[in-house]
Scaffold this motif. Structure first.
Motif, PDB file in Angstrom:
ATOM      1  N   GLY A 166       0.838  -1.053  -0.131  1.00  0.00           N
ATOM      2  CA  GLY A 166      -0.126  -0.130   0.294  1.00  0.00           C
ATOM      3  C   GLY A 166       0.778   0.725   0.475  1.00  0.00           C
ATOM      4  N   HIS A 167       1.716   1.234   0.208  1.00  0.00           N
ATOM      5  CA  HIS A 167       2.737   2.123  -0.617  1.00  0.00           C
ATOM      6  C   HIS A 167       2.897   3.296  -1.154  1.00  0.00           C
ATOM      7  CE1 HIS A 167       6.592   4.800   0.623  1.00  0.00           C
ATOM      8  NE2 HIS A 167       6.948   4.391  -0.098  1.00  0.00           N
ATOM      9  N   LYS A 168       2.493   4.216  -0.882  1.00  0.00           N
ATOM     10  CA  LYS A 168       2.356   5.396  -2.239  1.00  0.00           C
ATOM     11  C   LYS A 168       3.320   5.936  -3.201  1.00  0.00           C
ATOM     12  CE  LYS A 168      -1.770   5.210  -2.863  1.00  0.00           C
ATOM     13  NZ  LYS A 168      -2.498   4.443  -3.768  1.00  0.00           N
ATOM     14  N   PHE A 169       3.880   5.527  -4.097  1.00  0.00           N
ATOM     15  CA  PHE A 169       5.184   6.176  -4.726  1.00  0.00           C
ATOM     16  C   PHE A 169       4.946   7.286  -5.320  1.00  0.00           C
ATOM     17  CE2 PHE A 169       5.868   1.268  -4.522  1.00  0.00           C
ATOM     18  CZ  PHE A 169       6.908   1.591  -3.711  1.00  0.00           C
ATOM     19  N   VAL A 170       5.564   8.536  -4.639  1.00  0.00           N
ATOM     20  CA  VAL A 170       5.426   9.534  -5.495  1.00  0.00           C
ATOM     21  C   VAL A 170       7.320   9.953  -5.608  1.00  0.00           C
ATOM     22  CG1 VAL A 170       3.261  10.387  -4.261  1.00  0.00           C
ATOM     23  CG2 VAL A 170       5.442  10.908  -3.260  1.00  0.00           C
TER      24      VAL A 170
END
Length: 538
Positions: A166-170
């Protein structure tokens, strides 16, 4: 837990050439959990970090050398028609889309390299050798991040091997990316070796990390409104007491043509090269990137060339422009002739020594598409003199010269022109020294900066104009041109006349400075990644 952005198998190393540090037995049965427990395994893992530098087969025009030339005013895509290699044709024409193999591959390969570097750097195993291996991995992680930022703008900083589900890569900010690159290189420099045995040629040295950090600072300065303090940081890295010039490892060549001659890889001007091999014997078309040969060199050779005594035919891509050929001053023929092949070079001159008509060299230039302007690229040819084992496409020669000693002189000149205490005399000195060797062949027959300013007042208004001329001529054909134009804010000025005439584009778009992140990666991120950085979207 999941790997960053791209998914791939645990750790597989590839067999390379003999007498090379890249030679390593493939690791096929060991898992991450049982690996990284001794020096031998750590070294094999380090080899895997270097490996993505060689990748190009999935998109042969995506590496820095062809991309940085074709996207600029130095070259056109080429090939047999304007539909040959269409994804590169689109990039040349600034038809930026997120569905493009070049864009997808450039991103994927660099993060594959970063992931492998993270495995080495984050390993708990420690020894004297492991410290050096981790320092080399930090250099490579810095290089991959730097390259990503040149292609895409601010990218995702990755220093972990696993991320929570669920980690959001930005995209990180440009400052955050630069600081991570700087941190890696500053930590690597005091640990890296400066010399290696002959069978370790090609491994990262301390001076390579210093030169890369100097280059990073130039870009960083440009990206932060010409930060003069950042330009100042370049100088001690290159000419300081422990800098690149004091290492004693490098010297300028008198004969510029020999820098890219056959069997002259890793010469006295080489600081950082991608190592290539012609005898690996690779034939696996299902895993083209398993080869250590220069796959794209096959694409860049002269199209429909036959019976030349020195060079093989290729597919005719990366075609120098007539404007580039004419850009060189009248006395700058050594550098010009090292960049481009003319018809006389490939056909007329060798035929003067051939008496039998059946053995005459031929070059069917009618086989080219509309990009052909009379020239073929010369810095990465297919030499006939190399022994090639296996598939001809996969095992071509040609180490990419990614950091050269000649550029050190130009970086110093730029730092002295753009830093807090401008010193034109020092800048002129470094430019003059470079010209003495690469233009004048080591003699005093070359023209100095002051001569150029006096003799060409309409072309050179100041020393900075001379520096830009030198960077283009010195590094033409090596992939820096496009990135130089973007970082110095000259891309719109230089490229708009071409885009207007050739493609009917009437207005510069800020997105032209970068490639878009591929649609696959955007989808994999759950939509948290954006095609372009915030500076474009504003």
């Amino acid at each position: 837990m999941k790997n960053i952005i791209i998914s791939f198998a645990v750790l597989i190393l590839f067999v390379s050439c003999s007498d090379s540090f890249l030679e390593s037995t493939p690791v096929m049965s060991e898992t991450e959990e049982s690996f990284y427990v001794n020096d031998e395994q750590m070294f094999k893992a380090l080899v895997a970090c270097y490996d993505p530098l060689q990748y190009s087969a999935d998109a042969p025009l995506s590496p820095v050398v062809p991309f940085g030339e074709i996207r600029s005013d130095n070259a056109r895509t080429g090939g047999g028609s304007d539909q040959d290699q269409p994804d590169m044709q689109d990039i040349e024409a600034f038809r930026n889309t997120s569905v493009n193999s070049i864009s997808e591959v450039a991103w994927k390969y660099r993060y594959k390299g970063i992931y492998r570097c993270n495995l080495v750097i984050n390993s708990e195993y420690d020894s004297d050798l492991a410290k050096i291996y981790k320092a080399e991995a930090k250099f490579l992680r810095a290089w991959y991040h730097f390259d990503l930022m040149r292609y895409y703008g601010p990218c995702v900083v990755s220093t972990q091997t696993l991320y929570p589900a669920g980690h959001k890569f930005v995209r990180n900010t440009r400052l955050e990316v630069n600081k991570q690159i700087e941190k890696d290189l500053l930590e690597a420099i005091p640990v890296l070796e400066e010399t290696f045995p002959a069978d370790m040629t090609g491994r990262i040295r301390k001076s390579a990390a210093q030169a890369l950090l100097a280059k990073v600072y130039l870009y960083w300065a440009d990206w932060t409104n010409d930060d003069k303090d950042m330009f100042d940081k370049v100088i001690p890295l290159l000419e300081g007491e422990e800098g690149v010039m004091k290492s004693g490892l490098y010297s300028l060549y008198n004969d510029f043509s020999k820098l890219f001659a056959a069997y002259n890889e890793n010469n006295s001007e080489s600081i950082f090269e991608v190592q290539r091999c012609t005898t690996g014997g690779w034939t696996d078309g299902n895993n083209k990137d398993g080869s250590e040969g220069n796959f794209y060199a096959r694409f860049l050779g002269p199209r429909s060339l036959s019976k030349n005594p020195d060079y093989k035919a290729g597919y005719g891509f990366l075609l120098p422009t007539e404007e580039l050929y004419k850009y060189f001053l009248a006395d700058d023929t050594k550098r010009r002739d090292a960049v481009v092949f003319t018809y006389d070079d490939l056909v007329t001159k060798p035929n003067e020594q051939i008496t039998e008509p059946a053995k005459k060299v031929k070059w069917n230039i009618s086989s080219y598409g509309p990009d052909f302007e009379g020239f073929a690229q010369r810095k990465y040819p297919q030499f006939l003199s190399y022994t090639i084992t296996g598939n001809q496409d996969f095992n071509q020669p040609g180490n990419e010269r990614l950091l050269r000693y000649g550029e050190v002189y130009l970086m110093l000149a730029e730092a002295y022109l753009r830093g807090t205490n401008v010193n034109e005399d020092k800048a002129k000195y470094y430019i003059d020294e470079l010209r003495k060797y690469h233009v004048g062949g080591g003699s005093d027959t070359y023209r100095k900066v002051d001569d150029l300013l006096r003799e060409h007042p309409d072309r050179f208004h100041n020393v900075m104009d001379v520096l830009w001329y030198e960077r283009r001529c010195e590094l033409a054909g090596e992939g820096d041109r496009w990135f130089d134009l973007v970082r110095t804010g000259r891309a719109e000025e230089v490229m708009m006349p071409i885009l207007r005439e050739k493609y009917g584009i009437t207005q510069w778009d800020k997105k032209f400075n970068y490639l878009p992140i591929g649609s696959i990666e955007i989808t994999n991120s759950g939509g948290s990644l954006t095609e372009y950085p915030d500076e474009v979207n504003q």
